[in-house]
Design a protein around this motif. Structure first.
Motif, PDB file in Angstrom:
ATOM      1  N   ILE A 172       0.851  -1.188   0.000  1.00 54.81           N
ATOM      2  CA  ILE A 172       0.000   0.000   0.000  1.00 54.81           C
ATOM      3  C   ILE A 172       0.888   1.240   0.000  1.00 54.81           C
ATOM      4  O   ILE A 172       1.662   1.453   0.935  1.00 54.81           O
ATOM      5  N   THR A 173       0.786   2.016  -1.069  1.00 54.19           N
ATOM      6  CA  THR A 173       1.557   3.264  -1.149  1.00 54.19           C
ATOM      7  C   THR A 173       0.652   4.473  -0.897  1.00 54.19           C
ATOM      8  O   THR A 173       1.127   5.511  -0.472  1.00 54.19           O
ATOM      9  N   GLU A 174      -0.636   4.326  -1.182  1.00 54.37           N
ATOM     10  CA  GLU A 174      -1.614   5.390  -0.948  1.00 54.37           C
ATOM     11  C   GLU A 174      -2.859   4.777  -0.354  1.00 54.37           C
ATOM     12  O   GLU A 174      -3.295   3.704  -0.780  1.00 54.37           O
ATOM     13  N   LEU A 175      -3.447   5.462   0.615  1.00 56.58           N
ATOM     14  CA  LEU A 175      -4.685   4.970   1.221  1.00 56.58           C
ATOM     15  C   LEU A 175      -5.899   5.428   0.436  1.00 56.58           C
ATOM     16  O   LEU A 175      -5.959   6.572  -0.007  1.00 56.58           O
ATOM     17  N   GLY A 176      -6.825   4.507   0.308  1.00 59.35           N
ATOM     18  CA  GLY A 176      -8.126   4.870  -0.236  1.00 59.35           C
ATOM     19  C   GLY A 176      -9.029   5.183   0.953  1.00 59.35           C
ATOM     20  O   GLY A 176      -8.571   5.297   2.085  1.00 59.35           O
ATOM     21  N   GLU A 177     -10.292   5.313   0.691  1.00 58.64           N
ATOM     22  CA  GLU A 177     -11.233   5.572   1.786  1.00 58.64           C
ATOM     23  C   GLU A 177     -12.160   4.380   1.923  1.00 58.64           C
ATOM     24  O   GLU A 177     -13.338   4.530   2.230  1.00 58.64           O
ATOM     25  N   ASP A 178     -11.617   3.181   1.719  1.00 57.14           N
ATOM     26  CA  ASP A 178     -12.427   1.969   1.718  1.00 57.14           C
ATOM     27  C   ASP A 178     -12.643   1.429   3.123  1.00 57.14           C
ATOM     28  O   ASP A 178     -11.702   1.255   3.889  1.00 57.14           O
ATOM     29  N   ILE A 179     -13.898   1.159   3.441  1.00 54.93           N
ATOM     30  CA  ILE A 179     -14.251   0.405   4.640  1.00 54.93           C
ATOM     31  C   ILE A 179     -14.637  -0.975   4.131  1.00 54.93           C
ATOM     32  O   ILE A 179     -15.447  -1.094   3.207  1.00 54.93           O
ATOM     33  N   THR A 180     -14.036  -1.995   4.693  1.00 55.26           N
ATOM     34  CA  THR A 180     -14.219  -3.348   4.190  1.00 55.26           C
ATOM     35  C   THR A 180     -15.059  -4.185   5.148  1.00 55.26           C
ATOM     36  O   THR A 180     -14.888  -4.084   6.363  1.00 55.26           O
ATOM     37  N   ILE A 181     -15.931  -5.007   4.570  1.00 60.87           N
ATOM     38  CA  ILE A 181     -16.729  -5.972   5.319  1.00 60.87           C
ATOM     39  C   ILE A 181     -16.845  -7.209   4.435  1.00 60.87           C
ATOM     40  O   ILE A 181     -17.161  -7.100   3.249  1.00 60.87           O
TER      41      ILE A 181
ATOM     42  N   MET B 199       0.776   1.476  10.670  1.00 58.05           N
ATOM     43  CA  MET B 199      -0.564   1.907  10.282  1.00 58.05           C
ATOM     44  C   MET B 199      -1.462   2.048  11.494  1.00 58.05           C
ATOM     45  O   MET B 199      -1.245   1.406  12.525  1.00 58.05           O
ATOM     46  N   ARG B 200      -2.468   2.863  11.329  1.00 52.98           N
ATOM     47  CA  ARG B 200      -3.550   2.981  12.299  1.00 52.98           C
ATOM     48  C   ARG B 200      -4.720   2.225  11.663  1.00 52.98           C
ATOM     49  O   ARG B 200      -5.181   2.572  10.573  1.00 52.98           O
ATOM     50  N   PHE B 201      -5.160   1.161  12.338  1.00 52.60           N
ATOM     51  CA  PHE B 201      -6.160   0.258  11.777  1.00 52.60           C
ATOM     52  C   PHE B 201      -7.372   0.235  12.697  1.00 52.60           C
ATOM     53  O   PHE B 201      -7.241   0.203  13.915  1.00 52.60           O
TER      54      PHE B 201
ATOM     55  N   LEU C  74     -16.561  -9.654   9.434  1.00 54.73           N
ATOM     56  CA  LEU C  74     -17.909  -9.130   9.245  1.00 54.73           C
ATOM     57  C   LEU C  74     -18.045  -7.767   9.905  1.00 54.73           C
ATOM     58  O   LEU C  74     -18.981  -7.020   9.637  1.00 54.73           O
ATOM     59  N   VAL C  75     -17.091  -7.449  10.778  1.00 57.72           N
ATOM     60  CA  VAL C  75     -17.064  -6.152  11.437  1.00 57.72           C
ATOM     61  C   VAL C  75     -16.362  -5.164  10.491  1.00 57.72           C
ATOM     62  O   VAL C  75     -15.302  -5.490   9.946  1.00 57.72           O
ATOM     63  N   PRO C  76     -16.936  -3.982  10.276  1.00 57.14           N
ATOM     64  CA  PRO C  76     -16.284  -3.014   9.388  1.00 57.14           C
ATOM     65  C   PRO C  76     -14.847  -2.732   9.837  1.00 57.14           C
ATOM     66  O   PRO C  76     -14.587  -2.553  11.035  1.00 57.14           O
ATOM     67  N   HIS C  77     -13.909  -2.696   8.867  1.00 53.56           N
ATOM     68  CA  HIS C  77     -12.501  -2.471   9.187  1.00 53.56           C
ATOM     69  C   HIS C  77     -11.840  -1.659   8.079  1.00 53.56           C
ATOM     70  O   HIS C  77     -12.228  -1.738   6.927  1.00 53.56           O
ATOM     71  N   TRP C  78     -10.838  -0.851   8.485  1.00 55.70           N
ATOM     72  CA  TRP C  78     -10.171   0.028   7.539  1.00 55.70           C
ATOM     73  C   TRP C  78      -8.874   0.559   8.121  1.00 55.70           C
ATOM     74  O   TRP C  78      -8.650   0.513   9.317  1.00 55.70           O
ATOM     75  N   ILE C  79      -8.032   1.063   7.214  1.00 53.22           N
ATOM     76  CA  ILE C  79      -6.788   1.728   7.593  1.00 53.22           C
ATOM     77  C   ILE C  79      -7.058   3.230   7.499  1.00 53.22           C
ATOM     78  O   ILE C  79      -7.485   3.714   6.447  1.00 53.22           O
TER      79      ILE C  79
END
Length: 179
Positions: free
Chosen positions: A109-118, A132-134, A154-159
C-alpha cells in the motif's frame, strides 16, 4: 496410493510412540507392525483401522491424494493485481480453486483509499513493513512491523493512517476474499 507404511511410521514417531505402544493398543504384533511400516506387508482395512485409531487419525487420512490437498505456486506464477491506485495484491494461494477455504496475499500500500471493508469470515494481518492505524469498528490499533491482528471480518474495518513509504502486509482470510 500414498506410502501407508511411511505415513504410519512418521505419525507414530511424531507422537513419540514405540511399536510396542501401538501393538498394545491394536493387539497386533510388533513384528507385523514393523513389516507394515517398512511396506513388507500390506495391512487389511481392519488392521489399518486399528492402527489409525491407535494413532488418533481417521482411516481416510491414509487415502488422501496429495495432488488434491496441496498446491505449489512459485513466486513468478503468483497472481498480482492492482486493486486501486496505491494498492497492489500478490496472491500466495490460488483462491479461484473451488472449495478453497483459505486466502493469503501480500498487500503493498503506497496510498490509502477511503475503503471500509466488510466480508464473511476471519482475517489475520501481519505487518511486514511500515506502520498503520487500523480500525475494527470502534476499536483503533496502531500496528508496526512484526505486529499482528486477528478479527472477525464481518465487522467493518479500515486503515485510517499509514507511515510514509510503502506499507506491506501479509494477510490471511477465511474464506478467501474475492477481488
Amino acid at each position: 496410493m500414498a506410502d501407508i507404511g511411511l505415513a504410519i511410521r512418521m505419525i507414530r514417531k511424531n507422537q513419540k510412540l514405540s511399536l510396542k505402544d501401538i501393538a498394545e493398543k491394536t493387539e497386533l504384533t510388533i513384528s507385523h507392525l514393523s513389516q507394515i511400516e517398512r511396506n513388507l506387508a500390506s495391512p487389511s482395512l481392519v488392521t489399518l483401522e486399528k492402527v489409525a485409531f491407535a494413532l488418533g487419525f481417521p482411516i481416510s487420512s491414509f487415502f488422501v491424494n496429495p495432488k488434491f490437498t496441496s498446491e505449489y505456486i512459485p513466486e513468478e506464477a503468483q497472481r498480482t493485481i492492482l486493486l486501486n491506485a496505491g494498492i497492489t495484491l500478490r496472491f500466495l494461494i490460488n483462491n479461484s480453486v473451488q472449495n478453497s477455504h483459505l486466502g493469503a496475499y501480500i498487500a503493498k500500500i503506497t496510498e490509502l483509499g477511503e475503503d471500509i471493508t466488510i466480508h464473511h469470515g476471519d482475517k489475520f494481518i501481519l505487518v511486514l513493513e511500515g506502520e498503520m492505524r487500523f480500525h475494527v469498528a470502534q476499536r483503533e490499533f496502531f500496528l508496526s512491523k512484526g505486529d499482528t491482528l486477528y478479527f472477525n471480518s464481518l465487522v467493518p474495518h479500515w486503515i485510517s493512517e499509514k507511515s510514509e513509504g510503502t506499507l506491506k502486509l501479509f494477510v490471511v482470510t477465511t474464506p478467501p476474499e474475492v477481488f
